[in-house]
Design an enzyme around this catalytic site. Structure first.
Site, PDB file in Angstrom:
ATOM      1  N   CYS A 109      50.134  73.490  31.696  1.00 18.09           N
ATOM      2  CA  CYS A 109      50.713  72.157  31.583  1.00 18.09           C
ATOM      3  C   CYS A 109      50.715  71.391  32.901  1.00 18.09           C
ATOM      4  O   CYS A 109      50.632  71.974  33.976  1.00 18.09           O
ATOM      5  CB  CYS A 109      52.174  72.250  31.144  1.00 18.09           C
ATOM      6  SG  CYS A 109      52.403  73.009  29.559  1.00 18.09           S
ATOM      7  N   CYS A 127      46.663  88.952  38.428  1.00 12.96           N
ATOM      8  CA  CYS A 127      45.491  89.088  37.556  1.00 12.96           C
ATOM      9  C   CYS A 127      44.350  89.816  38.271  1.00 12.96           C
ATOM     10  O   CYS A 127      43.448  90.337  37.627  1.00 12.96           O
ATOM     11  CB  CYS A 127      45.041  87.737  37.024  1.00 12.96           C
ATOM     12  SG  CYS A 127      45.008  86.457  38.263  1.00 12.96           S
TER      13      CYS A 127
HETATM   14 FE1  SF4 Z   1      48.196  82.950  38.584  1.00 17.77          FE
HETATM   15 FE2  SF4 Z   1      46.977  85.261  38.073  1.00 17.77          FE
HETATM   16 FE3  SF4 Z   1      49.549  85.241  38.824  1.00 17.77          FE
HETATM   17 FE4  SF4 Z   1      48.827  84.308  36.419  1.00 17.77          FE
HETATM   18  S1  SF4 Z   1      48.671  86.439  37.145  1.00 17.77           S
HETATM   19  S2  SF4 Z   1      50.281  83.356  37.846  1.00 17.77           S
HETATM   20  S3  SF4 Z   1      46.816  83.360  36.862  1.00 17.77           S
HETATM   21  S4  SF4 Z   1      47.745  84.595  40.039  1.00 17.77           S
END
Ligand code: SF4
Length: 461
Positions: A10, A454
């Site tokens: 968003c 991630c």
């Molecule tokens: Fe950003 Fe990856 Fe953390 Fe999600 S997991 S908030 S995409 S850095």
């Protein structure tokens, strides 16, 4: 149409001007949302406060589809809140889930625009349901609204209620909230999603997810809303509540620099395009390869490709024509193959790439399917070699903080080595940036650490 990219959830926007006349603020919110459209294309809305009454319009669709002169002409007032949405929590096709969410409660009205994702939403939802809460949506924004409204019953002001709610809500949230008399901006204590503010020469105060929206309404950037901070604007005065600041180290989403944010935005003092260019410089240094030209996957791979070319001395060449009208389509995946969708969007510039050894730079790889199709298209165009270079590390773990990253089974790097991924995509060679290299492309700010879950699997919450 998005092709195999992580999607941001968003964009939020808010503006206050106690002397605003007519529909000035509604049109400014429209402009701000247009600038933030890349952060969400499924639904959008604007709420305006006039004479202590909040009116709003929201619907499914792009900003320019949902609003026209006639609709904007209806909204006169001195405060506005806007939102564009790509959903991860709540039904995608649910108009009710569009924001700003406007609620009526014991103390009046609130309009809330939210970017992020609340991790303890189900727990809170059950708790409130047992107290008699009735929900209109399945969104976490409704849980935020309910939490603030509930706390407000025992607190003397909305901003104090927001402060208390910060102790209850776990997750990522950048909020712009409008009460009958105040505009409030708040950022979760980890600062996972960006939020900044600026002022205009006419006295307006503006909050936005990214500085590109401040630029669009000709506002001067003042600073970021700090992780855990609550900024309140009332009667033209700006006050800051920092009682939730500094309790934990920050975790700003590193992907904002890699892909989410617009290249012309600045986050915590770092120009986003510079981050992407720097990632290309780094890639060229640590993952060199002999080739004739460097090309980038439009649009987000281009700054890194240019950086790679600058550092390596290998010429940058435009590799693709892009159909700018295929940015978003209603053609569903079952009506069109992914390959057809990629071909609709991108077309190799055969004359420039034919017979060449090509370094193909992209920002990130999720499923790998689009890279495979693009490489196939390049080979059909007569490219001799394709060396794929990714300006971020392998994407291995799902995101739970307000993006739509799929489950691990859909992430190609979760259970494949780099060599295997290279083989699957059909590239002649493949290299990613190392996670340790990322620190060179982001600002070193003391109150803001980074989320890189991630890539690393180290989740901040
Ligand atoms: Fe950003 Fe990856 Fe953390 Fe999600 S997991 S908030 S995409 S850095």
């Amino acid at each position: 149409m998005h092709i195999d990219k992580v999607r941001e959830e968003c964009g939020v926007f808010g503006m206050y001007n106690q002397n605003a006349q007519g529909n000035y603020l509604a049109t400014q919110a429209y402009v701000g949302l247009m600038a933030l459209q890349h952060r969400g294309q499924e639904a959008c809305g604007i709420a305006v406060n006039s004479d202590r009454e909040i009116t709003f319009h929201k619907d499914m669709g792009l900003v320019e589809e949902v609003f026209d002169d006639e609709i904007l002409g209806r909204f006169e007032g001195q405060m506005a809140v806007g939102h564009c949405r790509y959903s991860t929590a709540g039904s995608k096709k649910d108009k009710e889930a569009a924001q700003p969410l406007v609620i009526n409660y014991a103390k009046g009205q609130l309009a809330i625009a939210h970017n992020g994702n609340i991790r303890n939403m189900e727990e809170l939802r059950k708790t409130y349901a047992h107290e008699g809460a009735i929900y209109r949506t399945h969104t976490d924004t409704e849980i935020i609204a309910y939490t603030i409204a509930r706390e407000r019953l025992n607190e003397g002001s909305v901003e104090k209620a927001v402060s208390k709610a910060m102790g209850i809500l776990k997750g990522a949230y950048s909020l712009v909230i409008m009460s009958p008399t105040k505009l409030i901006a708040a950022r979760d204590p980890l600062g996972m999603r960006p939020l900044c503010y600026g002022t205009k020469a006419d006295g307006s105060v503006v909050f936005a997810s990214e500085t590109c929206a401040l630029d669009a309404v000709d506002a001067k950037y003042i600073r970021e809303v700090m992780p855990g901070e609550i900024i309140t604007v009332q009667h033209g005065n700006i006050t800051s509540n920092t009682e939730n600041c500094g309790k934990t180290s920050g975790s700003l989403c590193i992907f904002e620099y890699i892909y989410f944010a617009r290249p012309d935005s600045t986050i915590h003092g770092q120009f986003v395009n510079d981050s992407r260019r720097l990632s290309g410089h780094l890639l060229a240094r640590v993952k060199p390869v002999e080739a004739d030209i460097v090309i980038g996957v439009p649009d987000s791979g281009i700054p890194s490709a240019m950086g790679y070319a600058e550092e390596s001395g290998i010429p940058y060449v435009e590799g693709f024509g892009k159909n700018r009208y295929a940015g978003r389509t209603f053609i569903r995946p079952d009506q069109m193959s992914r390959e057809a969708a990629v071909r609709l969007k991108l077309n190799p510039l055969k004359k420039y790439v034919q017979g060449k050894r090509v370094i193909l730079v992209d920002d990130s790889m999720v499923r790998g399917t689009t890279n495979k199709i693009i490489i196939k298209m390049l080979r059909e165009a007569g490219v001799k070699e394709v060396h794929l270079r990714m300006s971020s590390p392998p994407y291995k773990y799902p995101c739970y903080y307000g993006t739509d990253v799929p489950s691990t089974s859909q992430l190609i790097s979760f259970d494949h080595t780099v060599d295997e991924v290279c083989q699957i995509t059909g590239a002649d060679s493949l290299a990613f940036l190392d996670i340790n290299d990322l620190k060179h492309i982001i600002p070193d700010v003391t109150d803001t650490g980074y989320c890189h879950a991630c890539f690393s699997g180290e989740y901040p919450i």
